[in-house]
Design an enzyme around this catalytic site. Structure first.
Site, PDB file in Angstrom:
ATOM      1  N   LYS A  90      24.461 -34.870  18.346  1.00  0.00           N
ATOM      2  CA  LYS A  90      25.950 -35.086  17.637  1.00  0.00           C
ATOM      3  C   LYS A  90      27.091 -34.729  18.736  1.00  0.00           C
ATOM      4  O   LYS A  90      26.871 -33.941  19.658  1.00  0.00           O
ATOM      5  CB  LYS A  90      25.813 -33.958  16.648  1.00  0.00           C
ATOM      6  CG  LYS A  90      27.032 -34.021  15.664  1.00  0.00           C
ATOM      7  CD  LYS A  90      26.865 -33.195  14.566  1.00  0.00           C
ATOM      8  CE  LYS A  90      27.962 -33.027  13.578  1.00  0.00           C
ATOM      9  NZ  LYS A  90      27.685 -32.025  12.592  1.00  0.00           N
ATOM     10  N   SER A 165      28.196 -33.542   7.806  1.00  0.00           N
ATOM     11  CA  SER A 165      28.865 -34.193   8.893  1.00  0.00           C
ATOM     12  C   SER A 165      27.991 -34.879  10.087  1.00  0.00           C
ATOM     13  O   SER A 165      28.517 -35.597  10.622  1.00  0.00           O
ATOM     14  CB  SER A 165      29.885 -33.109   9.271  1.00  0.00           C
ATOM     15  OG  SER A 165      29.050 -32.157  10.193  1.00  0.00           O
ATOM     16  N   SER A 189      25.358 -29.570   6.723  1.00  0.00           N
ATOM     17  CA  SER A 189      25.784 -30.933   7.609  1.00  0.00           C
ATOM     18  C   SER A 189      24.306 -31.442   8.330  1.00  0.00           C
ATOM     19  O   SER A 189      24.432 -32.629   8.832  1.00  0.00           O
ATOM     20  CB  SER A 189      26.616 -30.719   8.496  1.00  0.00           C
ATOM     21  OG  SER A 189      27.993 -30.649   7.918  1.00  0.00           O
TER      22      SER A 189
END
Ligand SMILES: [Mg+2]
Ligand SMILES: [Zn+2]
Lengths: 496, 107, 490
Positions: A90, A165, A189
Site C-alpha cells: 500500500k 482504504s 481498511s
C-alpha cells in the site's frame, strides 16, 4: 509466457512458489513474470482498475536475479520464506524503490529516504516488491474513492467500489496478480476490502507488526495488515513481517508463534475443543438477511468441524463507531500536522509562513482529510477535550473490556459478518457518516487492539461476503487454526 | 453539542487550513451531522469501567548510543527549498537574529 | 518628580510574585527520541534523521539515559518521582518544530512537589521555593533570520535534544530571590552532572512569570511572561523593570494584559512580543506512539542512592570539618570540581586552611590568568597538595613555595624535586647559616656592631640580608636563634 502458463503460475500459493524457488525447481524470475503479465491482463493500471500507483518491474527483476544467484551459491535457504514471491505494498508504507504518497497530493513525488520495517522484512525473506497500490488518501475512507488519483474499481463489478482504504492491494490480490499484498488499517481498511473483493484479509494484534515506516493516520489504531489469496498466503505474509522492532515503541516483545501450524487439516473434526462466540450485537434485526444466512451457514460449518458455538454479548458494540470517529480524527489532526510544505511534499509558494502552511495544506489535502483534520482539531480543542476525546477513550476501554470478558469466559474466537453490506456502487455513499458505518463491525478490533481477519464465506448476487474472525490479543494462531479449517470445509462454496 | 461557523474558522486556523468562505456553511453542516452521532457517548455508563486496569508494561527504552536510521537520500532530494543546508521558509517577522520561537506564533 | 522615583513609590505599594520555568538540556550523547548525536557541528541539519526531521512514517523511541538524568535532577530537587508518567503531544505549528507537535509531559509529569533552598535568610528564615514539577520534553530546532535576505533558515540539529523543564511555584518575591533561585538550581544541576547548565550557550534557559499585587493581599494579579532569558543578570534586571512597569500601570488605574514580553539585555528594555493569536490552544493529548514511562521503585531508589553530596550538604560539612571562613566555603563549594580539588589538596597537604588559601590564592589566580579551567590546571591537586605539605612541614618557606608553584606550572616535576634542584629547600644546617652570618657581618659592619651592641631591632635587618644571600632558603627560625646567640656571646 502465454496465458495458460500465467494462469498455471498465479494459482500456486506463495508458500509453494517460495519452496520451489528455494529448491531451484523454479526460476526466481518466473512468478514475477506471471505477476507482470497478469498485472497487464487484469488491467490494474491508471486507465484500468486504477489499483496500482507506482510499479518497479526493473527493481523486482533485479531482486529476483540476485535471489537466484544466492540460491546457486549459498546453502542457507530456509530463511527465505517468500523466495521469488511477487508482492505489492500500500502507498502509505515507506519504500526506497518507489514513491510513498499515501494517495495524497500533498506528498506528490515524495520518495522516502528510509524504508518501513515490514518492507525490509519482506525483502529479506526474498519477496519481490513489484508495485505500490492505490488507497483512500491517508487511509481515510472505506471505498478507495478518496484517492488523489481517482478511485480503484472492484474487479468483480467495476461499477462498484473494492472497499477501502486498502482497495488497491485488495484488487491486486483478488485479480490473482500477487498472492500477498500489504495493506494497513485503522478501522477495518484491510478486512473490509478483503470482504468486498472475496479474498482473505488479516489485521494482527496491535504491536505484532512494527508500524515503523507506516505513515501514521491514527497511531493507536493503525496496523499493517496482510491480504492473501488464501488463508495460508495471508498467514505466511504475516509470519514474515511480525516481530518486535526497536524502532517502534508500541511494538510488542512477544514471541511470534507459527501461524501456519494448522495449515494441514488432517481430521474431519479439527476444531474439537474450540469455542466460537456468536456475538448477538453483530447480528442486529436490520442486518441484511442474505449476509446473516451466509454467517449462519458458516456457523453450522464450524459446528460440524467440532467447534462449540456459544452466543455471547459485547454490549458496547454500538458505541464503537462514535468512539472511532473521535479518536481517529483526533490523532490524525496531530499526525498530519507535519505535512506543512517546509521539509518535504508539495509547497505553495507564499509571502508569509501562515500562507505557506495554509495554502500548501489546503492544496495538498482532499475533502475527507480536511474534514477529519477539522473534526479532530475540534474534539481536542480547549473546552471540548473532556467531553469528546477523554470520554471516547473511556468508552474505548469499555469496548476492550467487553472482549476481554468474553475471551476470559473460554471463547477462543468470535464469528461475525465483516461488513453490513456487499460492495456498494461508486458514489453511493456521499454522506460521510453513512460511509463511516461501513466500518461498524471492524472498528471494534482496532479499538481493542485484538487480531481479526476476514475470509470469504459465500456470495450474494455475485458479490463476495466476508466472515470475520476475532481472537484475543496475540492469539493469531488460534484464529488461523479456525480459518484454515473453515476454508477447507467451505471449499468452493466460499466463492459461490 | 454543535459547531458554529466561528468554531469552524477557529479550528481551521489552528489546523492551518485555508477554507474558502463559501465552503464554511457546508462544513458546519457536515461536522454537525457527524457530531450528532457522538452524543450517544455522553450517555454511556462509565461506572462499568474496571477500577484496576491491568498493569502497564511501560515503554521500551533505547540505549544512549549514536546510530540513527540513516537517510538513503539527500535532504535536498526531498526538501522543497534548501540553501547551504538550511530548510527555507518565508522570512519570519520576529525579533533578534536567531533562536527557538517555541511558543511564538508566526501569525 | 522623575520617572524612577515615581516608579519606586508605586512599587512600594505592591508585592512582586514570580514563578520560574527553567529549561535545561540533559547531557546525553544522543537525542531524546532518536539516536542522532546531540553535539552540534557547523553543518546545518547534519545531525538529523527520519525521526527528528518528522518524516512520514518515523516513530520516536525514548533515550534511557535521558530518563536517568531527568530522574537524578528530580531527586536532587527533592521531588517525588512517579512510577508512571505520560508523554503528551503539544500541538502547534512552527518551522523549527518538524512534527507540528512537541513531545512533552503534561498532566502526568515525571516528578512533582519538590523544593529548593536558595541560600538566602530572610526574617531569620531560610528562603525555600517550592518546585511544582519536573518534566521531560524535546527541544525545538533553530530558526536563523539574518542569514538570507527574504527567507528564514531552519536548522534542525537541535531538534529533539532532551530537556527537563523545571517549574517553580509562584513563591519568588524579589529579583534577588529570582537570581538566587537560578544560581542555586544551576549549581545543583552541575553538581549532579545532568547538564552543562550553561546559560550563554543555551543549555539552561529561563522563562519568568511575573505579576504584581497590592501588599497585604493574597490573590494573584494578571501575569506576564518574559521568555528565554539567558543570564542571571538578565533575570534579575528584567523582573525589576517589568515589575516597575506593572506597578505604574496598576497605580495609574490600568490593567495588566496577559502577554509575552521580550527582554533586550543590551538596552535593558522590556517590550511586548508581537501580537499573537488570541489564545494558544495546544490540544495536548497522550502521545499514542509512546506507552507510559514506567519506572521501578528499584530504579528510583538506585538513582537516589547514587546522588552525590549536594551543595548544601557539602557547605555544611566543610564548615564543620575545616576551619575556613564561610565566604571562602561558598567559593570552594561553587562547583563540584572546585570542591573536589580543594578536598584532595587539603587531604594531601594535611592543612585545610593553608590548602584553602592556596586554592583561592595562587591556584585561582593562575587559572584566571591562563584561562585554563581549574579541573584542567597543569598543577594537579595531588602535586599542589605535596607542595603545600613541604611548606606545612617547614621544608620550604612560603616565598619558596610560590616560586616552586611557578616552576610546576610548566613542568611535570614534583614539588620536592624542584625545591631541591632550585635550591629552595630551607637551610637549617648551622654551618651554612654561620658562614652566611659571618659574611653579612663582614659586609655590613655598622649594622652588625649596633646589633651586637644591643640594638635588637637591627636583628630583622640582618636576617633579611642573610635571607637574600640564601635566596630564601635559610630557615628564618634557626637564623634568629643563631643571631640571638651571637649577642649573648658578644
Ligand atoms: Mg516546555
Ligand atoms: Zn534524529
Amino acid at each position: 509466457m502465454n496465458r495458460a502458463e500465467v494462469e498455471a503460475l498465479i494459482i500456486v500459493d506463495a508458500a509453494t512458489t517460495a519452496s520451489r524457488v528455494r529448491s531451484r525447481e523454479q526460476s526466481s524470475l518466473l512468478a514475477l513474470a506471471a505477476a507482470k503479465s497478469q498485472m497487464e491482463s487484469a488491467n490494474l493500471g491508471r486507465n484500468g482498475l486504477n489499483a496500482i500507483l507506482y510499479s518497479d518491474a526493473d527493481g523486482a527483476l533485479r531482486a529476483a536475479g540476485e535471489l537466484g544467484a544466492q540460491f546457486t551459491y549459498s546453502k542457507t535457504k530456509s530463511n527465505f520464506a517468500l523466495a521469488g514471491v511477487p508482492v505489492m505494498v500500500k502507498d502509505n508504507i515507506a519504500t526506497l524503490s518507489m514513491p510513498t504518497t499515501c494517495g495524497s497530493n500533498i506528498l506528490a513525488g515524495y520518495v522516502s529516504p528510509f524504508e518501513a520495517t515490514a518492507v525490509k522484512k519482506l525483502r529479506a525473506s526474498g519477496a519481490l516488491l513489484l508495485a505500490k497500490t492505490n488507497m483512500d488518501e491517508f487511509g481515510m475512507g472505506s471505498s478507495t474513492e478518496n484517492s488523489a488519483v481517482g478511485p480503484t474499481f472492484n474487479p468483480i463489478d467495476n461499477t462498484r467500489v473494492p472497499g477501502g482504504s486498502s482497495g488497491g492491494s485488495a484488487v491486486a490480490v483478488a485479480t490473482g496478480t500477487v498472492r500477498i499484498a500489504l495493506g494497513s488499517e485503522t478501522g477495518g481498511s484491510v478486512r473490509q476490502p478483503a470482504s468486498f473483493c472475496g479474498i482473505v484479509g488479516v489485521k494482527p494484534t496491535y504491536g505484532r507488526v512494527s508500524r515503523f515506516g507506516l505513515v501514521a493516520f491514527g497511531s493507536s489504531l493503525d496496523h499493517i495488515g496482510v491480504f492473501g489469496k488464501s488463508v495460508d498466503d495471508a498467514a505466511l505474509g504475516l509470519q514474515v513481517i511480525s516481530g518486535r522492532d526497536a524502532n517502534d515503541s508500541t511494538s510488542a516483545a512477544v514471541d511470534v508463534p507459527d501461524f501456519r501450524g494448522h495449515r494441514e487439516v488432517k481430521s474431519s473434526a479439527p476444531l474439537v475443543g474450540i469455542v466460537v462466540g456468536w456475538p448477538r450485537e453483530y447480528f442486529p434485526e436490520s442486518l441484511d438477511s442474505n449476509i446473516r444466512a451466509l454467517c449462519e451457514r458458516t456457523r453450522d460449518a464450524l459446528r460440524s468441524l467440532g467447534a462449540e458455538i456459544r452466543e455471547v454479548s459485547l454490549p458496547h458494540t454500538d458505541l464503537a463507531v462514535p468512539v472511532y470517529y473521535i479518536v481517529a480524527p483526533a490523532e490524525a489532526s496531530s499526525n498530519l500536522a507535519r505535512f506543512d510544505g517546509v521539509r518535504y511534499g508539495i509547497r505553495a509558494e507564499s509571502d508569509s509562513l501562515r500562507e505557506l502552511y495554509e495554502n500548501s495544506r489546503s492544496q495538498g489535502f482532499g475533502a475527507e482529510v480536511t474534514r477529519r483534520i477539522l473534526l479532530g482539531t475540534y474534539v481536542l480543542s480547549a473546552g471540548y477535550y473532556d467531553a469528546y476525546y477523554k470520554r471516547a477513550q473511556s468508552v474505548r476501554q469499555l469496548i476492550s473490556q467487553d472482549f476481554a470478558r468474553v475471551f476470559a469466559s473460554g471463547v477462543h474466537v468470535l464469528l461475525t459478518p465483516t461488513t453490513p453490506s456487499t460492495a456498494f456502487k461508486l458514489g453511493a455513499k456521499s454522506d460521510p457518516y453513512e460511509m463511516y458505518l461501513s466500518d461498524i463491525f471492524t472498528v471494534t478490533a482496532n479499538l481493542a487492539g485484538i487480531p481479526g481477519m476476514s475470509l470469504p464465506i459465500g456470495r450474494v448476487d455475485r458479490l463476495p461476503v466476508g466472515g470475520q474472525l476475532l481472537a484475543s490479543h496475540f492469539d493469531e494462531e488460534t484464529m488461523f487454526r479456525v480459518a484454515y479449517a473453515l476454508e477447507h470445509a467451505l471449499g468452493a462454496s466460499a466463492h459461490q | 453539542m454543535s459547531v458554529s461557523e466561528k468554531d469552524v474558522r477557529h479550528i481551521a486556523s489552528l489546523a492551518r487550513l485555508a477554507i474558502p468562505a463559501k465552503r464554511i456553511p457546508t462544513l458546519v453542516d457536515e461536522l454537525n451531522h457527524i457530531l450528532i452521532h457522538m452524543d450517544v457517548l455522553q450517555r454511556a455508563d462509565l461506572s462499568a469501567l474496571d477500577e484496576n486496569t491491568p498493569a502497564v508494561a511501560g515503554m521500551p527504552l533505547r540505549p544512549d548510543v549514536p546510530g540513527s536510521v540513516p537517510l538513503e537520500r539527500r535532504r535536498e532530494d526531498f526538501a522543497p527549498q534548501m540553501r547551504d543546508g538550511f530548510f527555507l521558509v518565508p522570512r519570519l517577522d520576529t525579533h533578534g537574529t536567531s533562536g527557538s520561537s517555541a511558543d511564538e506564533d508566526a501569525s | 518628580m522623575s520617572t524612577s522615583s515615581k516608579n519606586s513609590m508605586a512599587t512600594a505599594d505592591y508585592e512582586m510574585v514570580i514563578g520560574l520555568e527553567v529549561h535545561c538540556q540533559l547531557k546525553t550523547q544522543t537525542k531524546a527520541f532518536c539516536a542522532c548525536r546531540t553535539s552540534f557541528g557547523a553543518v546545518p541539519n547534519e545531525n538529523t534523521c527520519p525521526v527528528c526531521l518528522g518524516l512520514p512514517g518515523a516513530l520516536p523511541v525514548l533515550n534511557q539515559h535521558a530518563v536517568e538524568l531527568a530522574t537524578t535532577a528530580s531527586l536532587a530537587l527533592n521531588c517525588i518521582v512517579h512510577s508512571e508518567s505520560i508523554f503528551a503531544r503539544k500541538n502547534y505549528f512552527y518551522p523549527d518544530l518538524p512534527k507540528g507537535y512537541q513531545i512533552s509531559q503534561f498532566d502526568k509529569p515525571l516528578a512533582t512537589e519538590g523544593h529548593l533552598n536558595i541560600g538566602l535568610i530572610e526574617n531569620g528564615q531560610p528562603v525555600v521555593i517550592r518546585i511544582t514539577r519536573v518534566h521531560m520534553e524535546e527541544d525545538a530546532g533553530k530558526s536563523v533570520h539574518d542569514r538570507f535576505a527574504s527567507s528564514s533558515a531552519i536548522d534542525l540539529n537541535r531538534s529533539g535534544t532532551p530537556l527537563v523543564e523545571i517549574v517553580s511555584e509562584p513563591d519568588i518575591r524579589s529579583s534577588s530571590q529570582a537570581g538566587a533561585y537560578v544560581r542555586t538550581l544551576k549549581q545543583i544541576l552541575e553538581y549532579v552532572d545532568v547538564s552543562d547548565a550553561n546559560m550563554e550557550e543555551g543549555s539552561l534557559r529561563v522563562d519568568v512569570n511575573i505579576s504584581a499585587r497590592p501588599r497585604g493581599t493574597t490573590a494573584f494579579g494578571t501575569r506576564t511572561e518574559i521568555k528565554n532569558l539567558n543570564s542571571i543578570t538578565g533575570v534579575e534586571r528584567s523582573v525589576e523593570i517589568e515589575f516597575a512597569r506593572q506597578c505604574s500601570v496598576l497605580t495609574a488605574g490600568g490593567t495588566i494584559v496577559q502577554q509575552t514580553m521580550l527582554w533586550d539585555g543590551h538596552k535593558e528594555q522590556i517590550r511586548p512580543a508581537r501580537s499573537k493569536e488570541a489564545s494558544h490552544d495546544y490540544r495536548y493529548f497522550p502521545d499514542p506512539d509512546l506507552p507510559p514511562l514506567v519506572l521501578s521503585e528499584q530504579f528510583i531508589s538506585d538513582k537516589r542512592r547514587a546522588l552525590p553530596e549536594l551543595p548544601d550538604a557539602r557547605r555544611a560539612r566543610f564548615s564543620s570539618q575545616y576551619e575556613i571562613p564561610a565566604a571562602d566555603i561558598d567559593v570552594l563549594t561553587a562547583t563540584v570540581q572546585m570542591a573536589d580539588r580543594f578536598e584532595t589538596i587539603a587531604a594531601t597537604s594535611s592543612d585545610a586552611k593553608r590548602a584553602a588559601n592556596w586554592v583561592l590564592g595562587p591556584l585561582q589566580a593562575s587559572a584566571n590568568a591562563s584561562g585554563i579551567p581549574l579541573h584542567e590546571h597543569p598543577v594537579s591537586a595531588k602535586r599542589l597538595g605535596d607542595l603545600i605539605r613541604l611548606e606545612v612541614e617547614g621544608k620550604v618557606s612560603n616565598t619558596a613555595a610560590r616560586q616552586i608553584f611557578t616552576f610546576m606550572e610548566s613542568s611535570n616535576d614534583d614539588a620536592n624535586v624542584i625545591a631541591e634542584r632550585e635550591g629552595l629547600l630551607k637551610i637549617s644546617d648551622d654551618s651554612a647559616l654561620v658562614v652566611w652570618i659571618d659574611e653579612v657581618i663582614a659586609e655590613f659592619p655598622a649594622e652588625a656592631a649596633r646589633f651586637l651592641g644591643g640594638e635588637q631591632k637591627l636583628q630583622g635587618v640582618l636576617v633579611g640580608h642573610v635571607m637574600r644571600k640564601s635566596k630564601g632558603s635559610a630557615d628564618p627560625k634557626k637564623l634568629n636563634q643563631l643571631l640571638a646567640a651571637r649577642v649573648k656571646l658578644a
